[in-house]
Design an enzyme around this catalytic site. Structure first.
Site, mmCIF file in Angstrom:
data_model
loop_
_atom_site.group_PDB
_atom_site.id
_atom_site.type_symbol
_atom_site.label_atom_id
_atom_site.label_comp_id
_atom_site.label_asym_id
_atom_site.label_seq_id
_atom_site.Cartn_x
_atom_site.Cartn_y
_atom_site.Cartn_z
ATOM 1 N N SER A 268 0.876 -1.423 -0.120
ATOM 2 C CA SER A 268 -0.006 0.149 -0.115
ATOM 3 C C SER A 268 1.139 1.407 0.062
ATOM 4 O O SER A 268 0.779 2.393 -0.812
ATOM 5 C CB SER A 268 -0.861 -0.090 1.377
ATOM 6 O OG SER A 268 -1.496 0.942 1.396
ATOM 7 N N TRP B 150 2.373 1.579 -3.386
ATOM 8 C CA TRP B 150 1.239 2.080 -4.173
ATOM 9 C C TRP B 150 1.199 3.593 -4.346
ATOM 10 O O TRP B 150 1.025 4.304 -5.216
ATOM 11 C CB TRP B 150 0.099 1.394 -3.751
ATOM 12 C CG TRP B 150 -1.351 1.997 -4.715
ATOM 13 C CD1 TRP B 150 -1.589 1.352 -5.946
ATOM 14 C CD2 TRP B 150 -1.975 3.157 -4.844
ATOM 15 N NE1 TRP B 150 -2.747 2.189 -6.421
ATOM 16 C CE2 TRP B 150 -3.078 3.250 -5.719
ATOM 17 C CE3 TRP B 150 -2.193 4.140 -3.603
ATOM 18 C CZ2 TRP B 150 -4.059 4.291 -5.884
ATOM 19 C CZ3 TRP B 150 -2.937 5.281 -4.077
ATOM 20 C CH2 TRP B 150 -3.875 5.318 -4.816
ATOM 21 N N HIS B 151 1.530 4.472 -3.244
ATOM 22 C CA HIS B 151 1.235 5.714 -3.022
ATOM 23 C C HIS B 151 2.434 6.352 -3.754
ATOM 24 O O HIS B 151 2.251 7.547 -4.151
ATOM 25 C CB HIS B 151 1.399 6.234 -1.536
ATOM 26 C CG HIS B 151 -0.429 5.907 -1.100
ATOM 27 N ND1 HIS B 151 -0.762 4.796 -0.396
ATOM 28 C CD2 HIS B 151 -1.206 6.852 -0.911
ATOM 29 C CE1 HIS B 151 -1.631 4.823 0.058
ATOM 30 N NE2 HIS B 151 -1.943 5.948 -0.298
ATOM 31 N N GLY B 152 3.433 5.873 -3.977
ATOM 32 C CA GLY B 152 4.435 6.438 -4.513
ATOM 33 C C GLY B 152 6.058 5.454 -4.649
ATOM 34 O O GLY B 152 6.320 4.870 -3.851
ATOM 35 N N PHE C 260 -0.130 10.363 -8.047
ATOM 36 C CA PHE C 260 -0.061 8.906 -7.445
ATOM 37 C C PHE C 260 -1.064 8.008 -8.631
ATOM 38 O O PHE C 260 -0.909 6.607 -8.738
ATOM 39 C CB PHE C 260 -0.733 8.390 -6.221
ATOM 40 C CG PHE C 260 -0.104 9.342 -5.045
ATOM 41 C CD1 PHE C 260 1.322 9.324 -5.076
ATOM 42 C CD2 PHE C 260 -0.789 9.895 -4.017
ATOM 43 C CE1 PHE C 260 1.969 10.175 -3.946
ATOM 44 C CE2 PHE C 260 -0.071 10.486 -2.981
ATOM 45 C CZ PHE C 260 1.181 10.594 -2.817
#
Length: 422
Positions: A272, A275-277, A422
């Protein structure tokens, strides 16, 4: 072109899954869909990060990696629509829905513009059927949509953009500011990211309602959460539930003992964070929340149930949860890992507040207090729905107050939404 490629691959994979009977064929089709989506996501978003990390690690051990350097632009919204299309093929594979045979309808679902670039990540079981029963929105739905849009603009322009300049200047060079300034910037960033992202979601939900569509709620007063688990039920709900349904539960969830459950939880939050960066601070942010949740689960098994119904205990837990999340936001916001040292060292410097005027501070705190007051009063309902149930005089007072706040205190310097990156 990327969204077209992803749409066509998943459309064909869905049709194939609808006809295939052999398990091996179904798994192959699902594998093609997932590999295509994750492959595109990796190439455009993560290749540079992994190449740079491999080079640094290899250099430490005197190993030459020779990975080619690629300079590619990150396509807007790729993290959102790849997850949205993957959920479709997984649901068809699991026989939770029939494949969509109309290419135009499926393409509209993937590229639905209000939520394309920053969510919510819609499930095909919820959004796709709405394209087959289109109807003209009535006056009540139109008004509800406008309320969501108005509230979203207030959160974005007055609160999020109102503190953006101060937060950006402090976190852009934390070594130049006092401890109190860095602490204040951290508190304000917590509300900046919430109002920026939830403001976008409100606008997307409102635009969709005006067009005759319903999107799922993506935020449910996350800073009123009484635990980290509760926080993740309230924050970015469409992504949290995606990881729960398509990764956490398939990997075993809470089954198999505390060690296995903790390992699965940690893996999910590491992914997770990634996923954000494509940066180590996001990986650390994910690890921080995963480890904090494991610790919380262990503590709640011993103390949580005994304190569950006590009003004071709930208030204390809410305060603690907010500050744990706040610590995580430091990892999320820093521009590089080395800035963490600068932030820690700033705590030892004089604690005067600089770089923000008293007027700006009062405006921001007043707007945040106004938002929190309304969220607290609205209970489980979103603020626009709460306003809709009030008397006409109250509604119009709210409309005028919010519009005047936007006109007089809104910042119109074209600050893009945080989650666009993102």
């Amino acid at each position: 072109m990327l969204i077209v490629a992803s749409t066509l691959v998943d459309y064909v994979a869905g049709l194939g899954l609808g006809h295939a009977r052999r398990l091996a064929t179904r798994r192959s089709l699902l594998g093609v869909s997932i590999a295509t989506n994750l492959g595109l996501l990796f190439f455009f978003k993560y290749y540079g990060f992994f190449a740079e990390s491999a080079s640094l690690i290899g250099g430490h051990f005197n190993i030459t990696t020779n990975m080619p350097e690629l300079k590619v632009l990150l396509p807007v919204g790729i993290s959102f629509y790849t997850f949205q299309t993957m959920s479709y093929t997984i649901d068809v594979y699991r026989r939770r829905r029939e494949p969509e045979r109309h290419l135009g309808i499926f393409a509209s679902y993937v590229a639905f513009f209000p939520q394309l670039v920053a969510g919510p990540i819609e499930r095909s079981t919820h959004l796709l059927p709405q394209f087959r029963r289109l109807s003209c929105p009535d006056a009540a739905r139109f008004a509800e949509g406008l309320r969501h849009i108005l509230w979203g603009f207030f959160k974005k322009l007055v609160i999020a953009d109102g503190v953006a300049s101060f937060v950006n200047s402090v976190y852009g060079d934390p070594g130049s500011f006092s401890g109190m300034t860095v602490v204040l910037a951290t508190y304000l960033f917590a509300f900046q990211i919430y109002c920026d992202f939830s403001g976008y979601s409100d606008i997307a939900i409102g635009c969709s309602k005006v067009l005759g569509f319903d999107l799922r709620c993506n935020f449910q007063k996350p800073y009123f959460a009484g635990s980290l688990r509760d926080f993740w039920r309230r924050w970015h709900i469409s992504l949290s539930s995606w990881f729960r349904d398509y990764l956490y539960i398939p990997l075993g969830g809470s089954r198999g003992g505390a060690l296995r459950a903790g390992s699965v939880l940690l893996v999910v939050f590491l992914l997770s964070g990634l996923w954000h960066g494509a940066a180590w601070n996001f990986v650390l942010w994910g690890f921080f929340h995963g480890a904090a949740l494991i610790l919380e689960n262990w503590l709640f098994k011993r103390t949580g149930k005994a304190l569950k119904g006590h009003v004071l205990a709930r208030a204390v837990r809410m305060l603690i949860t907010f500050h744990v999340v706040l610590l995580g936001w430091v990892l999320f916001r820093v521009e590089n890992i080395l800035d963490l040292g600068e932030i820690l060292s700033s705590l030892g410097r004089p604690w005067g507040i600089t770089s923000i005027t008293l007027r700006e501070l009062i405006t921001c705190i007043g707007a945040i207090a106004f938002m929190l007051m309304l969220e607290s009063a609205s209970g489980d309902a979103p603020v626009p729905a709460f306003i809709a149930g009030r008397k006409k005089a109250f509604r119009w007072l709210w409309y005028h107050a919010v519009m005047l706040a936007i006109v007089f205190f809104g910042v119109f310097d074209q600050q893009e939404f945080i989650y666009f990156q993102f």
